[in-house]
Design an enzyme around this catalytic site. Structure first.
Site: not given
Ligand code: M6R
Length: 612
Positions: A2, A27, A74, A100-101, A487, A491, A494, A510, A607
């Site tokens: 949010c 966000r 969100w 937000n929260g 990673e 990517k 997502e 395995h 984010k």
């Molecule tokens: O702000 P942060 O680094 O704590 O966020 C952690 C994860 O939420 C963040 O890295 C998330 O996995 C990304 N969307 C990946 O691209």
């Protein structure tokens, strides 16, 4: 999750609020809304969907007020619907709130308020807030600013969870009220106008002077004034911080998307993160730390704790901390660490990584480590963020604002900073001098080597075009390359919604190899000379079963054929993730584009994950 924004000044608030929301949309983007103070009272406009949808609501053009609050959501409690969108008002329509929260005890509070005659329209946790404020305000003896603040303070003391809250009340035609706890909120100071936002970039075009609120601090904003109070309504004095970020850092510029821009910004982000910390002929400079050889020798173990991509960055430094420094190092997911009673002692060093510095699980894990007496270091990209306020020591990556939901430049900057930290430990301990000297030379060459990869991305684009309609992909590598595989797979899933999994290459057979069939894509990462031939064998195993292979390597591959091979510069495995991840970021990006998806705002994500 949010985004919230607020404005009080001389200008019409609505366009400023919409502009801020559009910048905060990364966000959360399930629904949006605004409330402004009009001559005849508070007016709210909200809807399900993106911020731009608000502009299609005819009533928005009637908003003339010069003060207002706004929200992009969100969804956590209650589906994305018009009714669940913020702002929420109390039953008497006198108080408007955006939040937000998460209010964890909202069910009890709702019951308490319902028992006291209040009714609820939405399924949200937020709706208890304006009603609770109203409940206490009605009990106050007068309608003064002080009595309203007192009501807000009582309401906030009842809330459990996390919140950044903006409030308008009918009795105060030129004042906005805000408070935060464990959710981000900044206040921008202008000239006869003041701003509120969940983050700095959203209002950077209006001001460069910002106040940061601590947990449970109130601010009361009017056009010409900002007053700060603690929860007991004692005045708090604060000075603004001047932010030197250039506005272009928060704009797309000539790029189609923030993600692509941020991928291309990696050489600069890494140069800035290295800064004066590394030079060839002198010791690593980390002025933020004061660790001695004796202290480092006393450490029983290091925990590196983070979520998502930040956790993946953490994995890459184990090789330096264990290999050079001989300190047992564990990398943990924050949401697991916080609930599993980890073996943390006074001699444990805990390092928390978070780009935003606001991730709820990472903050909670940090608080847990501190409560057990551990020394803590925060690694963040956001100055003054919550984890940096909580930790004993803070180290900043200097990647500049990262707007796209998918993290790219934050990841490579985190790995860079972690490598520098590992080298600092080794130098302080007086170990692995030769290796550290070599790493110093190599790290300084990294930005140039990324630029080389970015010069020609056509082969990656072509491969993306070939596989974008696939349903599954596997990422494999050994040693440090298995961290990058994780990673790369994240990517892809997502932003392209292709199911992707990562495995240490030797683990595939395995069980999971059963999923390999004709046409399935397998991405192999091979940068460790000692392990490359092993991963080649594993790739042969999947090729035999019909897989298409995309390889990222800095090794000379002879007598083997893959569908595509992307070469990255040679560097030792301690640093290779910073290079080998770049083609994987681009592969995910181009696939997402081929599929016509919103790269910067993938579905269901946000984010900054400020909820559990
Ligand atoms: O702000 P942060 O680094 O704590 O966020 C952690 C994860 O939420 C963040 O890295 C998330 O996995 C990304 N969307 C990946 O691209």
């Amino acid at each position: 999750m949010c985004g919230i924004v607020g404005y009080v000044g001389k200008k019409k608030a609505e366009p400023i609020l919409i502009n801020g929301l559009l910048r905060l949309e990364y966000r959360g983007y399930d629904s949006a809304g605004i409330a402004t103070m009009e001559k005849d009272g508070i007016k709210t406009i909200k809807n399900k969907g993106r911020v731009a949808g608000l502009l299609d609501i005819p009533e928005i053009s009637n908003l003339e007020g010069t003060m207002g609050i706004a929200h992009t959501r969100w969804a956590t409690h209650g589906k994305p619907t018009d009714i669940n969108s913020h702002p929420h008002m109390d039953n008497k329509k006198t108080t408007a709130v955006v939040h937000n929260g998460i209010i964890e005890n909202y069910v009890e509070l709702k019951k308490f308020l319902t028992d006291n005659g209040y009714e609820f329209l939405s399924q949200t946790d937020t709706e208890v807030i304006p009603n609770l404020i109203n409940y206490y305000y009605e009990k106050e003896s007068g309608k003064t600013e002080n009595s309203f603040l007192s009501a807000m303070s009582k309401a906030v003391k009842d809330l459990k969870g996390s919140f950044a809250i903006e409030v308008l009340n009918q009795d105060f035609k030129d004042k906005m009220f805000v408070i935060r706890k464990d959710s981000p909120l900044v206040i921008g100071k202008g000239d006869s106008e003041n701003y509120i936002s969940s983050d700095i970039p959203a209002i950077l075009s209006f001001t460069k002077d910002f106040y940061l609120l601590d947990d449970y601090e109130f601010a009361v904003l009017s056009k010409d004034n900002i007053d700060f109070y603690d929860l007991n309504l004692n005045k708090v004095s604060k000075s603004p911080k001047n932010i030197t970020w250039d506005m272009s850092a928060a704009e797309k510029g000539n790029f189609d998307d923030f993600m692509l821009k941020e991928i291309y910004e990696q050489p600069k982000a890494i140069r800035e993160t290295i800064g004066a910390r590394v030079s060839k002929d002198s010791k690593i400079v980390l002025d933020e730390l004061d660790f001695t050889k004796e202290y480092l020798e006393s450490i029983d173990r290091i925990y590196i704790v983070a979520c998502g991509t930040a956790m993946h960055a953490g994995l890459t430094v184990r090789k330096i901390l264990e290999g050079f420094c001989k300190i047992p190092t564990e990398i943990d997911i924050a949401s697991e660490f916080r609930y599993r009673d980890p073996l943390v002692t006074k001699n444990t060093l805990c390092i928390f990584i978070s780009q935003s510095g606001e991730t709820a699980d990472t903050i909670a894990a940090l608080k847990l480590a501190r409560s057990k007496g551990a020394k803590t270091i925060a690694i963040s990209n956001v100055i003054g963020s919550s984890i940096t306020n909580e930790a004993d020591y803070s180290l900043y990556t200097h990647a500049g604002p990262e707007i796209a939901v998918a993290s790219t430049k934050a990841y490579t900057s985190q790995i860079t900073l972690l490598a520098i930290l590992g080298m600092y430990f080794a130098e302080t301990l007086g170990v692995a001098k030769e290796e550290v000297d070599k790493l110093k030379e190599e790290i300084l060459e990294i930005p140039g080597k990324i630029e080389d990869i970015l010069k020609d991305t056509s082969k990656i684009k072509t491969f993306a075009n070939r596989i974008y309609q696939e349903k599954n992909a596997f990422y494999i590598g050994r040693g440090i390359d298995s961290c990058v595989a994780m990673e790369g797979a994240l990517k892809l899933k997502e932003i392209s919604y292709i199911h992707s999994e990562s495995y240490p290459a030797g683990e595939l057979k395995h069980g999971s190899i059963a999923l390999i069939e004709n046409g399935v894509t397998v991405v192999g990462i091979m940068t460790d000379p000692d392990l490359t031939h092993k991963t080649i064998s594993n790739l042969q195993e999947v090729i035999t079963r019909g897989a298409k292979t995309f390889v990222v390597t800095n090794q000379d591959l002879e007598n083997v054929t893959f569908d595509e091979v992307i070469r990255v510069g040679k560097v030792s495995p301690y640093l290779s993730p910073v290079l080998s991840v770049i083609p994987l970021q681009l592969l995910a990006y181009y696939i997402s584009k081929e599929k016509g998806l919103d790269v910067d705002k993938p579905r269901n994500l946000a984010k900054s994950v400020t909820v559990e």
